[in-house]
Write a protein that holds these residues in place. Structure first.
Motif, PDB file in Angstrom:
ATOM      1  N   ARG A 580       0.817  -1.205   0.000  1.00 25.53           N
ATOM      2  CA  ARG A 580       0.000   0.000   0.000  1.00 25.53           C
ATOM      3  C   ARG A 580       0.855   1.261   0.000  1.00 25.53           C
ATOM      4  N   ARG A 629      -1.393   4.429  -0.653  1.00 26.53           N
ATOM      5  CA  ARG A 629      -2.814   4.163  -0.844  1.00 26.53           C
ATOM      6  C   ARG A 629      -3.444   4.187   0.545  1.00 26.53           C
ATOM      7  N   SER A 635      -5.537   8.005  -2.627  1.00 30.70           N
ATOM      8  CA  SER A 635      -4.090   7.805  -2.711  1.00 30.70           C
ATOM      9  C   SER A 635      -3.411   9.164  -2.809  1.00 30.70           C
TER      10      SER A 635
END
Length: 789
Positions: A580, A629, A635
């Motif tokens: 992420r 993210r 994001s």
């Protein structure tokens, strides 16, 4: 949901790598479209094979086609918003300097005898002319930006880096796209794409069209017209032949035309010099009864009285063959390209009749051929070998003319020893005609090998040997003006332009290459260290050289030594928290011996720019790129670069404006910051989306924004304190709504806070101390409607 855009933004290693939206699945697959985040794999071909960008031990960042479309990025100049280490400095398409990490092209007069340090490639075809960087970007799959010397695998030696544009290729899935953008200042942009099978399973075609128009953002008080407008068109067609599963042939042709009324510059400031007061701008302007249209360049008022034209045509054809031999992949790339340039400029930037015409029409033709063989990932050794040939011819037919105000402005009221009075019309009608013909032939053999020594450790070595031959003819004829037999007046006219001719040639051969070590700390954290040896062939002055007191060309100034680059780099690429978060960092140091730069002959009345070698330039820096993210809907990204670039040794440099006196002025610029380089640069942004059904139809609303920052930088090759361009921050926002049926509508605003900034500063000819500049675009806004069929 949306079609995946193959290899969209990845933040690859250092600074500029931006949002990594993901990749478009091949358009002929049945993959369900979806919006992908930075955790997805981004595939690049920087090493002439498909690889995950996070595992490639190369300084590379990627901007995907999805982001280009969504952010309204139409050319390389706008690409800078997402690539802090890429800078494009342009006076017009021909006089364009593209740099990466502060290196690549020199500021000032473009010289056709100088190679570009940043290579521009489209579908693996090298674009030799710098003006190619200003054509529109339409239907792009992704753009790969490689930083540092790339002389091993890329066609021409590129000592600063390479920008590789990959267009969307034909597929066998029928599709069509239409996009229309409307904005203030008369902005109208259209893009259209049609794609599909011509012979099912065997032949597919893709046709792309783009057009951009916008009114000028400067007002000329002399001609009562708007200037610095936009006017460009592009057409590209591709045919894909797949006679078998193992063989594909792509034939491509493109045509682009830009024809704006630009590039005008407005008065910025006066910078006092060491010259006598009667040779400086306040006295000269008062003597001519002249005042600039405005003392504030952001009033966007100019007053040039000469015709402005910046018309260029770029076109070409290419054939790319890919043949899977089983044990290896064979690739052949054959290309022919042409560039034509028809300019008209008013180089004194005023309504006075000083330099009444500046038109250097150029015609360039190039052919290239590359053969490449790449292993098919069998065993623990991957390799690529190949040969590359390139040939180019550039012919320039130029005219420069001076008018009724030129003698007082460029020479003065008296001249010579003993002093004689200068007739006011001495240069009225004075003119020079030039013919410059340059030819380049280049041949190279290259190879690169990666050894996977262990599961975690790999070693890459590459070597390229290049030989180049160049020839140059330069013929200049000066005529007209007031007829005179007075030696002092003849010398004064010759100081502006004189008749002479010269020919020059060079041939050099050198190796270049790289050595890198990569180690995986974990499956998602990679480190690397690399050393690159870059080589840029010697240059030939193709725009004139200084002359001696007898008027003969100083031939030792005609040829430049090759430029040699040593670059060291260490980096870390990581994806954390279940991918992420992406965090990439790199540090580099680069040393350039015999740096090729534009300098200016600072003799009294001279306006001649020419090429010279600078003993040594050094660039050091650190680059950081991040993307997170935060949620499935949000994001954010940030990229920061610090670049410290200096003339390490430049002992015989032309003096900056503030240190110029009568006659030649030479200073030591060793230790001075390199022009055209911002010490700090950054790019930041966010992308937020949310499901928002409307009238029973699924849809998605989104909001995104970006901002880019550049610290102060100098716009003069001699690093004058008067040519400093102040820091700026430009912000852009978009708000839109898209539906599953392919309709996407969004509103946009560029330069949202109406930041006042300059894109270039220019010292007026004759070194009067007047500084002119080109203001960046003001705030603009509009709407884009896109429909996929």
């Amino acid at each position: 949901m949306r079609h995946l855009l193959l290899a969209t933004t990845a933040l690859a290693f250092a600074l500029p790598a931006l949002p990594a939206f993901a990749a478009d699945a091949p358009a002929d697959t049945a993959a369900e479209a979806q919006i992908v985040d930075s955790g997805d794999t981004v595939i690049v071909s920087a090493r002439r094979r498909s690889e995950d960008v996070q595992t490639v031990p190369v300084a590379i960042s990627v901007v995907g086609g999805q982001l280009l479309d969504k952010a309204g990025i139409n050319n390389f100049e706008q690409l800078q918003r997402y690539q802090p280490t890429v800078q494009l400095i342009t006076q017009n398409p021909r006089n364009t300097a593209t740099t990466i990490r502060g290196l690549g092209s020199t500021i000032g007069l473009t010289n056709d005898g100088l190679e570009q340090g940043v290579g521009i490639y489209v579908d693996e075809v090298f674009y030799a002319r710098p003006g190619s960087a200003l054509i529109d970007l339409v239907d792009i799959e992704r753009i790969e930006v490689l930083r540092g010397p790339q002389g091993t695998l890329f066609g021409k030696n590129t000592t600063a880096g390479a920008i590789h544009v990959i267009t969307r290729a034909p597929t066998f899935k029928p599709e069509a796209n239409l996009e229309v953008s409307l904005g203030d200042k008369g902005f109208l942009q259209t893009k259209a794409v049609i794609n599909g099978p011509l012979i099912d399973g065997t032949v597919a075609g893709r046709l792309v069209f783009g057009s951009t128009r916008r009114d000028g953002v400067l007002y000329n008080v002399t001609t009562k017209t708007k200037q610095n407008d936009l006017n460009s068109h592009i057409l590209r067609g591709q045919l894909l032949f797949t006679p078998s599963e193992n063989l594909s042939v792509k034939i491509a042709a493109d045509y682009a035309l830009t024809d704006p009324e630009g590039f005008a510059q407005g008065f910025v400031r006066f910078g006092p010099t060491l010259r006598n007061a009667n040779r400086q701008f306040p006295y000269l302007a008062a003597q001519a009864g002249y005042a600039p249209a405005s003392q504030n360049v952001y009033d966007r008022l100019v007053d040039v009285d000469g015709e402005l034209q910046a018309k260029q045509r770029v076109k070409g054809v290419s054939a790319t063959v890919n043949w899977d031999l089983g044990w290896a992949d064979f690739t052949s790339i054959t290309a022919h390209r042409a560039w034509n340039w028809w300019p008209q400029n008013d180089r004194d930037y005023t309504s006075l009749k000083i330099r009444t015409k500046s038109s250097n029409n150029s015609e360039q033709r190039q052919i290239s051929q590359e053969f490449r063989l790449a292993s098919n990932d069998v065993g623990n050794i991957d390799w690529v070998v190949g040969v590359y040939a390139f040939s180019q011819r550039v012919e320039t037919n130029g005219t420069e003319a001076w008018g009724a105000d030129a003698a007082r402005w460029l020479i003065g009221n008296t001249t010579g020893t003993p002093a004689v009075a200068v007739p006011a019309d001495l240069l009225d009608g004075y003119q020079q005609e030039i013919l410059a013909v340059g030819k380049t032939d280049s041949l190279a053999a290259f190879g690169q090998l990666t050894w996977q020594a262990t599961e975690k450790l790999s070693l890459t070595a590459g070597l390229r040997y290049t030989t180049e031959k160049k020839t140059q003819l330069y013929d200049q004829v000066a005529s007209g003006g007031l007829a005179t037999t007075t030696p002092q007046l003849i010398a004064a006219k010759n100081g502006i332009s004189r008749t002479y001719t010269y020919t020059a040639e060079l041939e050099d051969s050198k190796p270049s290459g790289l050595l890198s070590l990569s180690y995986k700390l974990t499956p998602s954290i990679n480190t690397y260290a690399s050393y690159s040896k870059g080589f840029k062939s010697g240059g030939i002055n193709a725009a004139g050289i200084p002359t001696d007191t007898a008027g003969a060309p100083i031939l030792k100034s005609a040829v430049l030594r090759p430029e040699e680059v040593d670059a060291f780099e260490i980096g870390l690429k990581s994806q954390l928290f279940d991918r992420r978060a992406t965090v990439n960092v790199a540090a580099f140091t680069t040393s350039i011996k015999d740096y090729q730069a534009n300098v200016v002959d600072s003799g009294l009345g001279s306006i001649r720019g020419y090429l010279a070698n600078v003993e040594k330039v050094e660039v050091n820096g650190v680059e950081l790129d991040t993307r997170f993210r935060i949620t499935d809907n949000l994001s954010v990204y940030g990229a920061v670069a610090y670049t410290d670039a200096k003339y390490a040794s430049f002992k015989n440099a032309p003096a900056p404006l503030e240190l110029q006196a009568s006659g030649n002025s030479v200073v030591d610029l060793s230790g001075v910051d390199l022009p055209g380089v911002s010490k700090w640069g950054g790019a930041f942004g966010f992308d937020y989306s949310i499901d928002a059904p409307f009238n029973g139809i699924d849809g998605q609303a989104y909001l995104s924004g970006d901002a880019n920052y550049r610290s102060d930088w100098n716009s003069d090759a001699s690093v004058s304190k008067y040519a400093v361009i102040e820091a700026s921050t430009i912000a852009n926002f978009r708000f839109g709504y898209r539906t599953p049926n392919g309709l996407d509508t969004y509103f946009w605003v560029k330069n949202a806070f109406d930041e006042e900034y300059l894109t270039i500063l220019t010292i007026q000819q004759g070194n009067s101390g007047a500084i002119y500049g080109q203001p960046g675009d003001p705030r603009t806004f509009g709407v884009t409607i896109r429909k996929a069929f």
